[in-house]
Design an enzyme around this catalytic site. Structure first.
Site, mmCIF file in Angstrom:
data_model
loop_
_atom_site.group_PDB
_atom_site.id
_atom_site.type_symbol
_atom_site.label_atom_id
_atom_site.label_comp_id
_atom_site.label_asym_id
_atom_site.label_seq_id
_atom_site.Cartn_x
_atom_site.Cartn_y
_atom_site.Cartn_z
ATOM 1 N N ASP A 174 -1.801 -4.357 0.363
ATOM 2 C CA ASP A 174 -0.355 -3.992 0.309
ATOM 3 C C ASP A 174 0.583 -4.655 1.482
ATOM 4 O O ASP A 174 2.063 -5.038 1.381
ATOM 5 C CB ASP A 174 -0.406 -2.760 0.581
ATOM 6 C CG ASP A 174 -1.245 -2.454 -1.268
ATOM 7 O OD1 ASP A 174 -1.015 -2.768 -2.237
ATOM 8 O OD2 ASP A 174 -1.622 -1.224 -0.864
ATOM 9 N N LYS A 207 -8.145 4.970 -2.400
ATOM 10 C CA LYS A 207 -8.000 4.039 -1.273
ATOM 11 C C LYS A 207 -8.296 3.970 0.100
ATOM 12 O O LYS A 207 -9.139 3.193 0.793
ATOM 13 C CB LYS A 207 -6.887 3.890 -0.897
ATOM 14 C CG LYS A 207 -5.812 3.290 -2.058
ATOM 15 C CD LYS A 207 -4.013 2.472 -1.907
ATOM 16 C CE LYS A 207 -4.024 1.706 -3.217
ATOM 17 N NZ LYS A 207 -3.018 0.827 -2.942
HETATM 18 P P1 NAP Z 1 1.582 8.502 -0.589
HETATM 19 O O1 NAP Z 1 0.528 7.887 -0.170
HETATM 20 O O2 NAP Z 1 1.659 10.195 -2.037
HETATM 21 O O3 NAP Z 1 2.745 8.920 -0.498
HETATM 22 C C1 NAP Z 1 4.082 9.270 -0.501
HETATM 23 C C2 NAP Z 1 5.023 8.996 0.466
HETATM 24 O O4 NAP Z 1 6.766 9.435 0.028
HETATM 25 C C3 NAP Z 1 5.093 10.148 2.211
HETATM 26 O O5 NAP Z 1 5.775 9.568 3.330
HETATM 27 C C4 NAP Z 1 5.614 11.569 0.691
HETATM 28 O O6 NAP Z 1 6.320 12.131 2.368
HETATM 29 C C5 NAP Z 1 7.328 10.373 0.029
HETATM 30 N N1 NAP Z 1 7.935 11.658 -0.550
HETATM 31 C C6 NAP Z 1 7.368 12.127 -1.273
HETATM 32 N N2 NAP Z 1 8.090 12.815 -2.145
HETATM 33 C C7 NAP Z 1 9.737 12.877 -1.409
HETATM 34 C C8 NAP Z 1 10.842 13.253 -1.391
HETATM 35 N N3 NAP Z 1 11.162 14.263 -2.588
HETATM 36 N N4 NAP Z 1 11.407 13.109 -0.477
HETATM 37 C C9 NAP Z 1 11.225 12.469 1.147
HETATM 38 N N5 NAP Z 1 10.076 12.095 0.563
HETATM 39 C C10 NAP Z 1 9.301 12.014 -0.070
HETATM 40 O O7 NAP Z 1 2.031 7.325 -1.932
HETATM 41 P P2 NAP Z 1 2.013 6.068 -1.724
HETATM 42 O O8 NAP Z 1 0.632 4.745 -1.999
HETATM 43 O O9 NAP Z 1 2.170 5.400 -0.174
HETATM 44 O O10 NAP Z 1 3.316 4.720 -2.663
HETATM 45 C C11 NAP Z 1 4.544 5.357 -2.661
HETATM 46 C C12 NAP Z 1 5.287 4.860 -3.498
HETATM 47 O O11 NAP Z 1 4.450 3.236 -3.474
HETATM 48 C C13 NAP Z 1 4.556 4.647 -4.558
HETATM 49 O O12 NAP Z 1 6.013 4.523 -5.755
HETATM 50 C C14 NAP Z 1 4.120 3.516 -5.110
HETATM 51 O O13 NAP Z 1 4.031 3.234 -6.433
HETATM 52 C C15 NAP Z 1 4.898 2.761 -4.623
HETATM 53 N N6 NAP Z 1 4.007 1.102 -4.144
HETATM 54 C C16 NAP Z 1 4.226 -0.134 -4.683
HETATM 55 C C17 NAP Z 1 3.326 -1.009 -4.117
HETATM 56 C C18 NAP Z 1 4.103 -2.395 -4.593
HETATM 57 O O14 NAP Z 1 2.981 -3.265 -4.642
HETATM 58 N N7 NAP Z 1 5.500 -2.563 -4.826
HETATM 59 C C19 NAP Z 1 1.890 -0.928 -2.840
HETATM 60 C C20 NAP Z 1 1.443 0.717 -3.196
HETATM 61 C C21 NAP Z 1 2.394 1.634 -3.469
HETATM 62 P P3 NAP Z 1 5.804 13.416 2.958
HETATM 63 O O15 NAP Z 1 4.589 12.385 4.259
HETATM 64 O O16 NAP Z 1 6.770 13.896 3.405
HETATM 65 O O17 NAP Z 1 4.394 13.615 1.906
#
Ligand code: NAP
Length: 265
Positions: A99, A65
């Site tokens: 998104d 992305k």
């Molecule tokens: P990302 O860029 O990898 O970000 C992950 C986030 O989760 C960061 O803020 C990270 O915190 C936090 N995190 C990970 N493990 C954690 C833990 N054990 N405790 C607390 N915080 C934790 O991922 P992303 O692309 O944003 O996606 C995040 C979620 O959103 C995923 O489940 C994805 O499937 C979902 N999503 C859904 C949609 C939808 O349309 N429904 C769209 C996009 C994403 P740190 O910064 O501290 O590492």
């Protein structure tokens, strides 16, 4: 036949193909939606090749992305979020982030009027950035809480009317909040929630971006606290609806798209 698709790695379990193909079928559009898994070093040639072959639109997912920003002309929102999830191949290649709109539309459906709302976004990764900018652009005051607090503070400097915090501030932040979005991956792998259950209350609308599983610990806790809940499949649906409408110019058959993706969750 028109070709649309998804670029990412891995994309094997993506729900986008059945969701978009349900829309083509409903509207009688002669198109297919296919998935592509290029290696990172081949991303640029993959995008250029898709353009040369007449692909009409691509969604982009992890881990590309951000990289795609360099390869297309991002619109203002995608540039500020720093991530493109939708490429439009009509004319010049343009990059968009649906998104943000997907989260907003899902929240509005849950009764949220973002203007002047107090919103708490947990997470400062891709989904957190998109949600925070989307809510702020719609007039909400956004409090961002993240495990890595510096990431929350850095994001809060970019987002208008935002502040950055650690997860330990959540109970305080939520006490007078109207909206809560979980934009972390917590709840996907284990039955865990990033938010203490006793910080939730009936005045909240809670959106969990996690959609596998559909019913997360956070949403169960929110329901028990009397909050309105919106699951991650609604956000996924509406990011797809926005991409579909951008590409085709047609009004998306959201009910059929929703049924197709829920049948697979
Ligand atoms: P990302 O860029 O990898 O970000 C992950 C986030 O989760 C960061 O803020 C990270 O915190 C936090 N995190 C990970 N493990 C954690 C833990 N054990 N405790 C607390 N915080 C934790 O991922 P992303 O692309 O944003 O996606 C995040 C979620 O959103 C995923 O489940 C994805 O499937 C979902 N999503 C859904 C949609 C939808 O349309 N429904 C769209 C996009 C994403 P740190 O910064 O501290 O590492």
């Amino acid at each position: 036949m028109d070709v649309y698709g998804l670029v990412g790695n891995p994309v094997g379990h993506s729900l986008s193909p059945p969701m978009h193909e349900a829309a083509y079928e409903e509207l009688g559009i002669d198109a297919r939606y296919v998935t592509f898994e290029p290696d990172a070093e081949d991303l640029e040639s993959a995008i250029r090749g898709a353009a040369a072959l007449g692909v009409r639109g691509l969604n982009v997912t992890i881990p590309f992305k951000r990289d795609v920003l360099e390869l297309v002309e991002p619109d203002d929102l995608a540039a500020r979020i720093g991530a493109v999830n939708t490429i439009d191949f009509a004319g010049e290649l343009t990059g968009h982030n649906t998104d943000a709109g997907g989260a907003l539309r899902a929240l509005r459906e849950g009764g949220v009027e973002p203007r002047d709302a107090n919103a708490v976004v947990v997470g400062a990764g891709g989904a957190g950035r998109a949600t925070a900018f989307g809510l702020a652009d719609a007039g909400a005051e956004v409090r961002i809480a993240n495990r890595t607090v510096d990431r929350a503070r850095d994001l809060a400097e970019e987002v208008p009317h935002a502040s950055g915090h650690g997860l330990d501030a959540l109970a305080d932040l939520l006490s007078d909040a109207d909206v809560l979005v979980n934009a972390t991956s917590v709840g996907m792998e284990t039955d865990a929630s990033p938010v203490p259950a006793d910080a939730l209350h009936g005045g909240l609308t809670v959106l969990d971006a996690v959609y596998r599983p559909l019913e997360t610990r956070l949403l169960r806790d929110a329901e028990a606290a009397g909050a309105t809940t919106v699951d991650g499949a609604r956000m996924l649906l509406y990011q797809g609806v926005e991409a579909f409408e951008r590409w085709t110019g047609a009004s998306a058959p959201a009910d059929e798209m929703d049924a197709a993706l829920r049948a697979r969750l």
